[in-house]
Design a protein around this motif. Structure first.
Motif, PDB file in Angstrom:
ATOM      1  N   THR A   1      25.317  21.798  31.974  1.00 44.56           N
ATOM      2  CA  THR A   1      24.093  22.179  32.662  1.00 44.56           C
ATOM      3  C   THR A   1      23.340  20.925  33.097  1.00 44.56           C
ATOM      4  OG1 THR A   1      23.972  24.111  31.248  1.00 44.56           O
ATOM      5  CG2 THR A   1      21.989  23.543  32.474  1.00 44.56           C
ATOM      6  N   PRO A   2      22.934  20.851  34.366  1.00 44.43           N
ATOM      7  CA  PRO A   2      22.211  19.667  34.816  1.00 44.43           C
ATOM      8  C   PRO A   2      20.846  19.566  34.144  1.00 44.43           C
ATOM      9  CG  PRO A   2      22.175  21.380  36.493  1.00 44.43           C
ATOM     10  CD  PRO A   2      23.120  21.836  35.434  1.00 44.43           C
ATOM     11  N   ALA A   3      20.409  18.316  33.953  1.00 43.71           N
ATOM     12  CA  ALA A   3      19.108  18.104  33.339  1.00 43.71           C
ATOM     13  C   ALA A   3      18.000  18.473  34.305  1.00 43.71           C
ATOM     14  CB  ALA A   3      18.982  16.636  32.918  1.00 43.71           C
ATOM     15  N   GLY A   4      16.861  18.942  33.757  1.00 44.45           N
ATOM     16  CA  GLY A   4      15.752  19.289  34.642  1.00 44.45           C
ATOM     17  C   GLY A   4      14.467  19.479  33.873  1.00 44.45           C
ATOM     18  N   THR A   5      14.523  19.922  32.635  1.00 43.79           N
ATOM     19  CA  THR A   5      13.329  20.116  31.829  1.00 43.79           C
ATOM     20  C   THR A   5      13.583  19.526  30.446  1.00 43.79           C
ATOM     21  OG1 THR A   5      14.013  22.212  30.856  1.00 43.79           O
ATOM     22  CG2 THR A   5      12.973  22.324  33.020  1.00 43.79           C
ATOM     23  N   SER A   6      12.554  19.582  29.607  1.00 43.46           N
ATOM     24  CA  SER A   6      12.690  19.064  28.257  1.00 43.46           C
ATOM     25  C   SER A   6      13.218  20.117  27.294  1.00 43.46           C
ATOM     26  CB  SER A   6      11.330  18.551  27.762  1.00 43.46           C
ATOM     27  OG  SER A   6      10.374  19.605  27.792  1.00 43.46           O
ATOM     28  N   ARG A   7      13.387  21.384  27.739  1.00 48.15           N
ATOM     29  CA  ARG A   7      13.928  22.425  26.886  1.00 48.15           C
ATOM     30  C   ARG A   7      15.413  22.176  26.650  1.00 48.15           C
ATOM     31  NH1 ARG A   7      12.311  27.478  25.583  1.00 48.15           N
ATOM     32  NH2 ARG A   7      10.332  26.390  25.476  1.00 48.15           N
TER      33      ARG A   7
ATOM     34  N   ALA B   1      14.972  25.994  36.381  1.00 43.44           N
ATOM     35  CA  ALA B   1      14.985  27.437  36.648  1.00 43.44           C
ATOM     36  C   ALA B   1      15.448  28.250  35.445  1.00 43.44           C
ATOM     37  CB  ALA B   1      15.873  27.741  37.857  1.00 43.44           C
ATOM     38  N   GLN B   2      16.031  27.585  34.458  1.00 43.53           N
ATOM     39  CA  GLN B   2      16.527  28.264  33.264  1.00 43.53           C
ATOM     40  C   GLN B   2      15.974  27.553  32.035  1.00 43.53           C
ATOM     41  OE1 GLN B   2      20.772  27.870  34.190  1.00 43.53           O
ATOM     42  NE2 GLN B   2      20.865  30.077  34.524  1.00 43.53           N
ATOM     43  N   ASP B   3      14.658  27.663  31.862  1.00 47.27           N
ATOM     44  CA  ASP B   3      14.001  26.882  30.824  1.00 47.27           C
ATOM     45  C   ASP B   3      13.770  27.668  29.534  1.00 47.27           C
ATOM     46  OD1 ASP B   3      12.136  28.582  31.830  1.00 47.27           O
ATOM     47  OD2 ASP B   3      10.594  27.072  32.215  1.00 47.27           O
ATOM     48  N   SER B   4      14.626  28.676  29.271  1.00 49.32           N
ATOM     49  CA  SER B   4      14.611  29.387  27.998  1.00 49.32           C
ATOM     50  C   SER B   4      16.000  29.292  27.378  1.00 49.32           C
ATOM     51  CB  SER B   4      14.236  30.864  28.194  1.00 49.32           C
ATOM     52  OG  SER B   4      12.902  30.999  28.616  1.00 49.32           O
TER      53      SER B   4
ATOM     54  N   THR C   1      35.293  35.166  11.066  1.00 45.55           N
ATOM     55  CA  THR C   1      34.992  33.984  11.872  1.00 45.55           C
ATOM     56  C   THR C   1      33.604  34.097  12.496  1.00 45.55           C
ATOM     57  OG1 THR C   1      37.324  33.653  12.393  1.00 45.55           O
ATOM     58  CG2 THR C   1      35.726  32.574  13.832  1.00 45.55           C
ATOM     59  N   LEU C   2      32.791  33.079  12.327  1.00 48.38           N
ATOM     60  CA  LEU C   2      31.452  33.047  12.908  1.00 48.38           C
ATOM     61  C   LEU C   2      31.448  32.142  14.128  1.00 48.38           C
ATOM     62  CD1 LEU C   2      28.449  33.836  12.743  1.00 48.38           C
ATOM     63  CD2 LEU C   2      28.100  31.786  11.343  1.00 48.38           C
ATOM     64  N   ILE C   3      31.053  32.683  15.257  1.00 44.44           N
ATOM     65  CA  ILE C   3      30.996  31.944  16.514  1.00 44.44           C
ATOM     66  C   ILE C   3      29.538  31.887  16.947  1.00 44.44           C
ATOM     67  CG2 ILE C   3      31.787  31.855  18.902  1.00 44.44           C
ATOM     68  CD1 ILE C   3      34.071  33.691  18.091  1.00 44.44           C
ATOM     69  N   LYS C   4      29.102  30.718  17.390  1.00 50.46           N
ATOM     70  CA  LYS C   4      27.722  30.605  17.843  1.00 50.46           C
ATOM     71  C   LYS C   4      27.645  29.675  19.040  1.00 50.46           C
ATOM     72  CE  LYS C   4      26.792  27.186  14.185  1.00 50.46           C
ATOM     73  NZ  LYS C   4      25.913  26.872  13.045  1.00 50.46           N
ATOM     74  N   ASN C   5      26.654  29.919  19.882  1.00 51.40           N
ATOM     75  CA  ASN C   5      26.435  29.063  21.040  1.00 51.40           C
ATOM     76  C   ASN C   5      25.103  29.398  21.664  1.00 51.40           C
ATOM     77  OD1 ASN C   5      26.955  26.977  22.732  1.00 51.40           O
ATOM     78  ND2 ASN C   5      28.624  27.950  23.844  1.00 51.40           N
ATOM     79  N   GLY C   6      24.594  28.472  22.454  1.00 47.28           N
ATOM     80  CA  GLY C   6      23.358  28.686  23.184  1.00 47.28           C
ATOM     81  C   GLY C   6      23.621  28.754  24.667  1.00 47.28           C
ATOM     82  N   SER C   7      22.711  29.383  25.378  1.00 46.03           N
ATOM     83  CA  SER C   7      22.852  29.521  26.820  1.00 46.03           C
ATOM     84  C   SER C   7      21.485  29.352  27.466  1.00 46.03           C
ATOM     85  CB  SER C   7      23.436  30.897  27.165  1.00 46.03           C
ATOM     86  OG  SER C   7      23.522  31.085  28.562  1.00 46.03           O
ATOM     87  N   CYS C   8      21.379  28.456  28.431  1.00 48.59           N
ATOM     88  CA  CYS C   8      20.134  28.288  29.177  1.00 48.59           C
ATOM     89  C   CYS C   8      19.974  29.454  30.150  1.00 48.59           C
ATOM     90  CB  CYS C   8      20.149  26.966  29.946  1.00 48.59           C
ATOM     91  SG  CYS C   8      20.186  25.479  28.910  1.00 48.59           S
ATOM     92  N   VAL C   9      18.867  30.157  30.054  1.00 47.59           N
ATOM     93  CA  VAL C   9      18.621  31.313  30.909  1.00 47.59           C
ATOM     94  C   VAL C   9      17.189  31.269  31.415  1.00 47.59           C
ATOM     95  CG1 VAL C   9      20.305  32.766  29.696  1.00 47.59           C
ATOM     96  CG2 VAL C   9      17.922  32.750  28.946  1.00 47.59           C
ATOM     97  N   SER C  10      16.895  32.094  32.407  1.00 45.47           N
ATOM     98  CA  SER C  10      15.516  32.244  32.848  1.00 45.47           C
ATOM     99  C   SER C  10      14.778  33.114  31.829  1.00 45.47           C
ATOM    100  CB  SER C  10      15.464  32.897  34.231  1.00 45.47           C
ATOM    101  OG  SER C  10      15.968  34.219  34.171  1.00 45.47           O
ATOM    102  N   PRO C  11      13.465  33.017  31.733  1.00 43.09           N
ATOM    103  CA  PRO C  11      12.720  33.800  30.741  1.00 43.09           C
ATOM    104  C   PRO C  11      12.987  35.296  30.828  1.00 43.09           C
ATOM    105  CG  PRO C  11      11.319  32.090  31.647  1.00 43.09           C
ATOM    106  CD  PRO C  11      12.594  32.071  32.447  1.00 43.09           C
ATOM    107  N   ARG C  12      13.186  35.845  32.018  1.00 42.74           N
ATOM    108  CA  ARG C  12      13.408  37.285  32.151  1.00 42.74           C
ATOM    109  C   ARG C  12      14.791  37.703  31.657  1.00 42.74           C
ATOM    110  NH1 ARG C  12      16.539  38.383  36.591  1.00 42.74           N
ATOM    111  NH2 ARG C  12      16.823  36.676  38.082  1.00 42.74           N
ATOM    112  N   GLU C  13      15.714  36.748  31.512  1.00 44.90           N
ATOM    113  CA  GLU C  13      17.058  37.052  31.026  1.00 44.90           C
ATOM    114  C   GLU C  13      17.182  36.880  29.512  1.00 44.90           C
ATOM    115  OE1 GLU C  13      20.029  35.794  34.618  1.00 44.90           O
ATOM    116  OE2 GLU C  13      19.062  34.150  33.523  1.00 44.90           O
ATOM    117  N   CYS C  14      16.109  36.461  28.877  1.00 44.34           N
ATOM    118  CA  CYS C  14      16.170  36.148  27.448  1.00 44.34           C
ATOM    119  C   CYS C  14      15.891  37.410  26.636  1.00 44.34           C
ATOM    120  CB  CYS C  14      15.163  35.056  27.115  1.00 44.34           C
ATOM    121  SG  CYS C  14      15.616  34.097  25.667  1.00 44.34           S
ATOM    122  N   ARG C  15      16.940  38.161  26.313  1.00 44.12           N
ATOM    123  CA  ARG C  15      16.801  39.389  25.541  1.00 44.12           C
ATOM    124  C   ARG C  15      17.237  39.148  24.102  1.00 44.12           C
ATOM    125  NH1 ARG C  15      21.562  40.086  28.480  1.00 44.12           N
ATOM    126  NH2 ARG C  15      23.379  40.631  27.230  1.00 44.12           N
ATOM    127  N   GLU C  16      16.570  39.824  23.185  1.00 42.12           N
ATOM    128  CA  GLU C  16      16.852  39.646  21.778  1.00 42.12           C
ATOM    129  C   GLU C  16      17.352  40.947  21.163  1.00 42.12           C
ATOM    130  OE1 GLU C  16      14.088  36.336  19.930  1.00 42.12           O
ATOM    131  OE2 GLU C  16      12.859  37.978  20.713  1.00 42.12           O
TER     132      GLU C  16
END
Length: 201
Positions: free
Chosen positions: A16-22, A41-44, A56-71
């Motif tokens: 992911t290209p750099a753009g914010t401090s998140r 544009a994807q600061d969440s 097996t435990l798999i984990k990862n993060g994904s940069c998304v827009s705030p409206r795409e951040c569902r829990e």
């Protein structure tokens, strides 16, 4: 047994290209994580953890827009020794996200569900019934695919968050999670008795 191993590709993440401090965790198959900077544009950060039926435990993060951040916590048991769970959290400090207590090891909660798994060529119409435990308080039928593979049907006890999912939702990362081909079928009551199948004379 359902072929869950393709879900190991859950950790495949594009740079992911750099753009914010998140920042957001970027994890390898071995569980080693580094931080990547999210674009403007994807600061969440949407952090996913997934445990397969083999533990097996798999984990990862994904940069998304705030409206795409569902829990949510999505736990499904579709057989006596067949279960998986996915937890998704929007987080500033994702290292503090804990594993859910939504697995099949809790106390019976009084709910009973039909259970089975299979593909489209072997309809999942089992008459077998299991006792639900812990936070798995609804009966759910899922139709979808793992990592773009052949269609699969999963039926069993699940957490209520499954019932909020829409068609074309993917549990896990878009490229390699469990993709729903239809919306979940949920039943909050006892299972409907099904007639016994008789063999041909």
């Amino acid at each position: 047994m359902l072929g869950l191993f393709p879900a190991l590709a859950l950790l495949g993440a594009l740079a992911t290209p750099a753009g914010t401090s998140r920042t957001c965790p970027d994890c390898s198959l071995l569980g080693n994580c580094t931080e990547r900077t999210c674009p403007h544009a994807q600061d969440s950060c949407l952090f996913s953890q997934m445990q397969l039926e083999n533990g097996t435990l798999i984990k990862n993060g994904s940069c998304v827009s705030p409206r795409e951040c569902r829990e949510g916590v999505y736990a499904l048991t579709y057989g006596p020794h067949s279960s998986f769970w996915v937890t998704m959290a929007c987080c500033d400090n994702c290292s503090q996200v804990t594993q859910p207590e939504a697995g099949p090891n809790g106390q019976p909660n009084g709910m009973k569900c039909h259970y089975c798994s299979g593909d489209k060529l072997a309809p999942c119409d089992s008459t077998r019934v299991m006792n639900c435990t812990g936070h798995q308080t609804v009966c759910v039928t899922l139709n979808g695919t793992w990592s773009g593979g052949s269609p699969q049907i999963l039926k069993g006890c699940a957490t209520p968050d499954f019932c909020k999912l829409q068609v074309n939702t993917t549990l896990g990362l878009e490229t390699s999670g469990f993709h729903l081909m239809t919306g979940p079928e949920c039943n909050y009551g006892p299972p409907t008795p099904q007639p016994e199948k008789r063999g041909a004379n």
